[in-house]
Motif scaffolding. Structure first.
Motif, short mmCIF file in Angstrom:
data_model
loop_
_atom_site.label_atom_id
_atom_site.label_comp_id
_atom_site.label_asym_id
_atom_site.label_seq_id
_atom_site.Cartn_x
_atom_site.Cartn_y
_atom_site.Cartn_z
N PRO A 1 0.70 -1.21 0.03
CA PRO A 1 0.07 -0.06 -0.10
C PRO A 1 0.91 1.27 -0.06
O PRO A 1 2.13 1.23 0.23
CB PRO A 1 -0.87 -0.18 1.34
N LEU A 2 0.08 2.27 -0.46
CA LEU A 2 0.85 3.53 -0.01
C LEU A 2 1.23 4.10 1.13
O LEU A 2 0.36 3.78 2.22
CB LEU A 2 0.06 4.62 -0.94
N ALA A 3 2.17 4.67 1.39
CA ALA A 3 2.85 5.19 2.81
C ALA A 3 2.15 6.25 3.33
O ALA A 3 1.58 7.18 2.79
CB ALA A 3 4.10 5.54 2.65
N TRP A 4 1.83 6.30 4.53
CA TRP A 4 1.32 7.29 5.13
C TRP A 4 2.56 7.99 5.96
O TRP A 4 3.31 7.33 6.69
CB TRP A 4 0.25 7.31 6.31
N TYR A 5 2.30 9.45 5.98
CA TYR A 5 3.34 10.37 6.85
C TYR A 5 2.84 11.05 7.74
O TYR A 5 1.70 11.49 7.75
CB TYR A 5 4.11 11.29 5.61
#
Length: 163
Positions: free
Chosen positions: A133-137
């Motif tokens: 999945p896409l990263a969360w920052y």
């Protein structure tokens, strides 16, 4: 001939010898000048650092009021998407986990225009070749009231900053 004096040449110089010496002097001077120019240029090229440091990984993205509730705004220059739901806000990466393309916003979440990967609203893979999945920052509220994203700090998906 007096004693103690050295005679270098007994042959008288001709005009042809003088022209030849001038040509050789000119050619030598040209060679020295050319090598000096090449030396200066090469030193100037090596003085400039070859490293590029890129964008900082911690940056400001504006005030929370810039993002109305219920919106998702992609910031392509930072490769993130700011997601705001009521009083919660988050930063999701828009870099595809397949080959690093920039994913675009779609009605179902995110879509990679290059290789067809699909992600839902939270960045979870729903289709395509993307392996994760896409990263969360991490996103913080700075003392000046602006939102600050830290791309060096990944957080769990679904973790929002409460405003």
């Amino acid at each position: 001939m007096p004693m103690g004096k050295n005679i270098i040449s007994t042959k008288p110089t001709t005009t042809e010898d003088t022209n030849r010496r001038k040509f050789l002097l000119w050619l030598s001077s040209l060679g020295l000048f050319g090598s000096a120019v090449i030396s200066v240029v090469s030193n100037l090229v090596f003085i400039k650092p070859r490293a590029t440091y890129g964008q900082p990984n911690r940056f400001s993205v504006g005030k929370p009021d810039d993002y109305p509730p219920g919106t998702r705004i992609a910031l392509d220059n930072h490769r993130i998407c700011i997601v705001r739901e009521e009083n919660k806000i988050a930063a999701v990466s828009t870099t595809c986990t397949h080959l690093g393309c920039i994913v675009g916003l779609s009605e179902t979440g995110f879509a990679c225009p290059c290789h067809g990967s699909r992600f839902d609203q939270d960045g979870n893979v729903t289709g395509g070749p993307a392996p994760k999945p896409l990263a969360w920052y991490k996103i913080n509220l700075a003392p000046n009231g602006e939102l600050e994203v830290d791309k060096d700090a990944e957080i769990n998906a679904g973790t929002y900053l409460n405003l």
